[in-house]
Design a protein around this motif. Structure first.
Motif, PDB file in Angstrom:
ATOM      1  N   VAL A   1       0.644  -1.103  -0.035  1.00 47.98           N
ATOM      2  CA  VAL A   1       0.117   0.027  -0.153  1.00 47.98           C
ATOM      3  C   VAL A   1       0.525   1.563   0.515  1.00 47.98           C
ATOM      4  CG1 VAL A   1      -1.865   1.247   1.067  1.00 47.98           C
ATOM      5  CG2 VAL A   1      -1.642  -1.554   1.171  1.00 47.98           C
ATOM      6  N   GLU A   2       1.115   2.471  -1.053  1.00 52.01           N
ATOM      7  CA  GLU A   2       1.596   3.088  -1.142  1.00 52.01           C
ATOM      8  C   GLU A   2       1.056   4.375  -0.572  1.00 52.01           C
ATOM      9  OE1 GLU A   2       3.439   0.829  -5.356  1.00 52.01           O
ATOM     10  OE2 GLU A   2       1.311   2.184  -5.230  1.00 52.01           O
ATOM     11  N   SER A   3       1.832   5.586  -0.547  1.00 54.01           N
ATOM     12  CA  SER A   3       1.037   6.707  -0.156  1.00 54.01           C
ATOM     13  C   SER A   3       2.271   8.127  -0.573  1.00 54.01           C
ATOM     14  CB  SER A   3       0.545   6.145   1.724  1.00 54.01           C
ATOM     15  OG  SER A   3       1.529   6.942   2.060  1.00 54.01           O
ATOM     16  N   GLY A   4       1.364   9.467  -0.442  1.00 54.30           N
ATOM     17  CA  GLY A   4       2.678  10.354  -0.324  1.00 54.30           C
ATOM     18  C   GLY A   4       2.565  10.835  -1.669  1.00 54.30           C
ATOM     19  N   GLY A   5       1.912  10.284  -2.701  1.00 54.62           N
ATOM     20  CA  GLY A   5       2.188  11.370  -4.340  1.00 54.62           C
ATOM     21  C   GLY A   5       0.968  12.377  -3.830  1.00 54.62           C
ATOM     22  N   GLY A   6       1.778  13.505  -5.061  1.00 52.80           N
ATOM     23  CA  GLY A   6       0.614  14.657  -5.101  1.00 52.80           C
ATOM     24  C   GLY A   6       1.337  15.334  -5.973  1.00 52.80           C
ATOM     25  N   LEU A   7       1.111  16.872  -5.631  1.00 51.08           N
ATOM     26  CA  LEU A   7       1.161  18.012  -7.115  1.00 51.08           C
ATOM     27  C   LEU A   7       2.216  18.394  -6.648  1.00 51.08           C
ATOM     28  CD1 LEU A   7       0.522  19.410 -10.135  1.00 51.08           C
ATOM     29  CD2 LEU A   7      -1.513  20.313  -8.722  1.00 51.08           C
ATOM     30  N   VAL A   8       3.261  18.579  -6.679  1.00 53.05           N
ATOM     31  CA  VAL A   8       4.030  19.533  -5.921  1.00 53.05           C
ATOM     32  C   VAL A   8       4.946  20.241  -8.043  1.00 53.05           C
ATOM     33  CG1 VAL A   8       5.096  18.400  -4.916  1.00 53.05           C
ATOM     34  CG2 VAL A   8       6.547  18.239  -6.486  1.00 53.05           C
ATOM     35  N   GLN A   9       5.375  21.344  -7.357  1.00 52.12           N
ATOM     36  CA  GLN A   9       6.414  22.274  -7.997  1.00 52.12           C
ATOM     37  C   GLN A   9       7.636  21.787  -8.238  1.00 52.12           C
ATOM     38  OE1 GLN A   9       5.931  26.194  -6.607  1.00 52.12           O
ATOM     39  NE2 GLN A   9       3.905  26.539  -7.923  1.00 52.12           N
ATOM     40  N   ALA A  10       8.428  21.974  -9.335  1.00 54.66           N
ATOM     41  CA  ALA A  10       9.854  21.717  -9.791  1.00 54.66           C
ATOM     42  C   ALA A  10      10.464  22.229  -8.542  1.00 54.66           C
ATOM     43  CB  ALA A  10      10.184  22.534 -10.722  1.00 54.66           C
ATOM     44  N   GLY A  11      11.483  21.374  -8.276  1.00 57.18           N
ATOM     45  CA  GLY A  11      12.790  21.715  -7.297  1.00 57.18           C
ATOM     46  C   GLY A  11      12.397  21.852  -5.770  1.00 57.18           C
ATOM     47  N   ASP A  12      10.791  21.737  -5.642  1.00 58.16           N
ATOM     48  CA  ASP A  12      10.185  20.860  -4.404  1.00 58.16           C
ATOM     49  C   ASP A  12      10.666  19.112  -3.688  1.00 58.16           C
ATOM     50  OD1 ASP A  12       7.086  22.060  -4.309  1.00 58.16           O
ATOM     51  OD2 ASP A  12       9.052  23.143  -4.282  1.00 58.16           O
ATOM     52  N   SER A  13      10.458  18.594  -2.723  1.00 57.19           N
ATOM     53  CA  SER A  13      11.043  17.343  -2.085  1.00 57.19           C
ATOM     54  C   SER A  13       9.028  16.585  -1.897  1.00 57.19           C
ATOM     55  CB  SER A  13      11.679  17.335  -0.833  1.00 57.19           C
ATOM     56  OG  SER A  13      13.254  18.180  -0.938  1.00 57.19           O
ATOM     57  N   LEU A  14       8.980  15.921  -2.079  1.00 56.72           N
ATOM     58  CA  LEU A  14       7.679  14.676  -1.816  1.00 56.72           C
ATOM     59  C   LEU A  14       8.895  13.253  -1.310  1.00 56.72           C
ATOM     60  CD1 LEU A  14       4.782  15.467  -2.242  1.00 56.72           C
ATOM     61  CD2 LEU A  14       5.258  14.043  -4.541  1.00 56.72           C
ATOM     62  N   THR A  15       7.634  12.224  -0.425  1.00 54.57           N
ATOM     63  CA  THR A  15       8.572  11.558  -0.183  1.00 54.57           C
ATOM     64  C   THR A  15       6.836  10.695   0.034  1.00 54.57           C
ATOM     65  OG1 THR A  15       9.888  11.977   2.089  1.00 54.57           O
ATOM     66  CG2 THR A  15       9.141   9.833   2.738  1.00 54.57           C
ATOM     67  N   LEU A  16       7.805   8.993  -0.598  1.00 54.90           N
ATOM     68  CA  LEU A  16       6.409   8.334  -0.947  1.00 54.90           C
ATOM     69  C   LEU A  16       6.917   7.142   0.242  1.00 54.90           C
ATOM     70  CD1 LEU A  16       6.981   7.993  -5.048  1.00 54.90           C
ATOM     71  CD2 LEU A  16       5.210   9.056  -3.422  1.00 54.90           C
ATOM     72  N   SER A  17       5.452   6.310   0.321  1.00 52.98           N
ATOM     73  CA  SER A  17       5.776   5.460   1.314  1.00 52.98           C
ATOM     74  C   SER A  17       5.185   4.340   1.254  1.00 52.98           C
ATOM     75  CB  SER A  17       5.611   5.660   3.027  1.00 52.98           C
ATOM     76  OG  SER A  17       5.903   7.193   3.600  1.00 52.98           O
ATOM     77  N   CYS A  18       5.778   3.095   1.712  1.00 50.12           N
ATOM     78  CA  CYS A  18       4.901   1.761   0.493  1.00 50.12           C
ATOM     79  C   CYS A  18       5.050   0.464   1.778  1.00 50.12           C
ATOM     80  CB  CYS A  18       6.021   1.237   0.214  1.00 50.12           C
ATOM     81  SG  CYS A  18       5.317  -0.431  -0.658  1.00 50.12           S
ATOM     82  N   THR A  19       4.174   0.096   2.355  1.00 50.65           N
ATOM     83  CA  THR A  19       3.659  -0.648   3.299  1.00 50.65           C
ATOM     84  C   THR A  19       2.815  -1.959   2.993  1.00 50.65           C
ATOM     85  OG1 THR A  19       3.850   0.987   4.877  1.00 50.65           O
ATOM     86  CG2 THR A  19       3.218  -0.795   5.756  1.00 50.65           C
ATOM     87  N   ALA A  20       3.697  -3.301   3.628  1.00 47.66           N
ATOM     88  CA  ALA A  20       3.313  -4.209   3.260  1.00 47.66           C
ATOM     89  C   ALA A  20       2.817  -4.780   5.154  1.00 47.66           C
ATOM     90  CB  ALA A  20       4.179  -5.268   3.022  1.00 47.66           C
ATOM     91  N   THR A  21       1.199  -5.564   3.972  1.00 46.80           N
ATOM     92  CA  THR A  21       0.498  -5.478   4.681  1.00 46.80           C
ATOM     93  C   THR A  21       0.617  -6.868   5.390  1.00 46.80           C
ATOM     94  OG1 THR A  21      -0.594  -6.947   3.137  1.00 46.80           O
ATOM     95  CG2 THR A  21      -1.764  -5.117   3.509  1.00 46.80           C
ATOM     96  N   GLU A  22       1.597  -7.775   5.289  1.00 44.70           N
ATOM     97  CA  GLU A  22       2.384  -8.966   6.151  1.00 44.70           C
ATOM     98  C   GLU A  22       3.622  -9.168   6.387  1.00 44.70           C
ATOM     99  OE1 GLU A  22      -1.408 -11.785   4.155  1.00 44.70           O
ATOM    100  OE2 GLU A  22       0.440 -12.687   4.176  1.00 44.70           O
ATOM    101  N   HIS A  23       3.996  -9.160   7.363  1.00 46.65           N
ATOM    102  CA  HIS A  23       5.256  -8.911   7.490  1.00 46.65           C
ATOM    103  C   HIS A  23       6.590  -9.711   6.013  1.00 46.65           C
ATOM    104  CE1 HIS A  23       9.476  -9.561   9.127  1.00 46.65           C
ATOM    105  NE2 HIS A  23       9.278 -11.361   8.602  1.00 46.65           N
ATOM    106  N   LEU A  24       7.397  -9.306   5.579  1.00 45.25           N
ATOM    107  CA  LEU A  24       8.008  -9.862   4.455  1.00 45.25           C
ATOM    108  C   LEU A  24       9.807 -10.190   4.686  1.00 45.25           C
ATOM    109  CD1 LEU A  24       8.359  -7.299   2.207  1.00 45.25           C
ATOM    110  CD2 LEU A  24       6.647  -8.663   2.449  1.00 45.25           C
ATOM    111  N   PHE A  25       9.354 -11.650   4.548  1.00 45.74           N
ATOM    112  CA  PHE A  25      11.034 -12.649   5.282  1.00 45.74           C
ATOM    113  C   PHE A  25      12.117 -11.993   4.913  1.00 45.74           C
ATOM    114  CE2 PHE A  25       8.378 -16.118   7.050  1.00 45.74           C
ATOM    115  CZ  PHE A  25       7.218 -16.919   5.485  1.00 45.74           C
ATOM    116  N   SER A  26      12.822 -12.389   5.107  1.00 41.92           N
ATOM    117  CA  SER A  26      14.641 -11.537   5.235  1.00 41.92           C
ATOM    118  C   SER A  26      14.575 -11.237   3.859  1.00 41.92           C
ATOM    119  CB  SER A  26      15.035 -12.375   6.302  1.00 41.92           C
ATOM    120  OG  SER A  26      15.653 -13.396   6.267  1.00 41.92           O
ATOM    121  N   SER A  27      14.470 -12.428   2.913  1.00 44.12           N
ATOM    122  CA  SER A  27      14.751 -12.470   2.039  1.00 44.12           C
ATOM    123  C   SER A  27      14.583 -11.185   0.750  1.00 44.12           C
ATOM    124  CB  SER A  27      14.566 -14.011   1.383  1.00 44.12           C
ATOM    125  OG  SER A  27      13.546 -14.004   1.219  1.00 44.12           O
ATOM    126  N   TYR A  28      13.331 -10.935   1.175  1.00 43.31           N
ATOM    127  CA  TYR A  28      12.812  -9.512  -0.130  1.00 43.31           C
ATOM    128  C   TYR A  28      13.563  -8.421   0.164  1.00 43.31           C
ATOM    129  CZ  TYR A  28       8.706 -12.480  -0.480  1.00 43.31           C
ATOM    130  OH  TYR A  28       8.167 -13.449  -1.241  1.00 43.31           O
TER     131      TYR A  28
END
Length: 125
Positions: A5-32
């Motif tokens: 599940v991703e979040s953090g997108g949007g509309l920004v101006q050139a030169g701005d910053s943005l941070t995207l996040s992505c969370t897995a709904t279940e625990h991912l094993f250490s090989s991922y």
């Protein structure tokens, strides 16, 4: 079934910053490995950045190197993409990816087991 599940997108101006996040709904094993890809209108989906479970291996596309930073919090099953100095050519739908493989192979688009639904990033000039 793992969902990303991703979040953090949007509309920004050139030169701005943005941070995207992505969370897995279940625990991912250490090989991922986790990563980010993007797709602009009329183009193929392209690699942006990938990171190994241990964070020892990190890869960036040349187009974002020095501007974007990928990181992960394994306890929270979350991967982040800090994007600085955004440019109009960064406009795309950004997808989170997870694969039971190496960060290097995931960067090639190989062995991706899960994809997020995508989040839109639009950079105006």
């Amino acid at each position: 079934q793992v969902q990303l599940v991703e979040s953090g997108g949007g509309l920004v101006q050139a030169g701005d910053s943005l941070t995207l996040s992505c969370t897995a709904t279940e625990h991912l094993f250490s090989s991922y490995a986790l990563g980010w890809f993007r797709k602009a209108p009329g183009t193929e989906r392209e690699f942006v950045a990938t990171i190994s479970w241990s964070r020892s291996y990190i890869y960036y596309a040349d187009s974002v190197k020095g501007r974007f930073t990928i990181s992960r919090d394994n306890a929270k099953n979350t991967v982040y993409l800090q994007m600085n100095s955004l440019q109009p050519e960064d406009t795309a739908v950004y997808y989170c990816a997870a694969g039971a493989t190496t960060a290097r192979k995931l960067s090639l688009g190989a062995a991706c087991d899960y994809w997020g639904q995508g989040t839109q990033v639009t950079v105006s000039s």
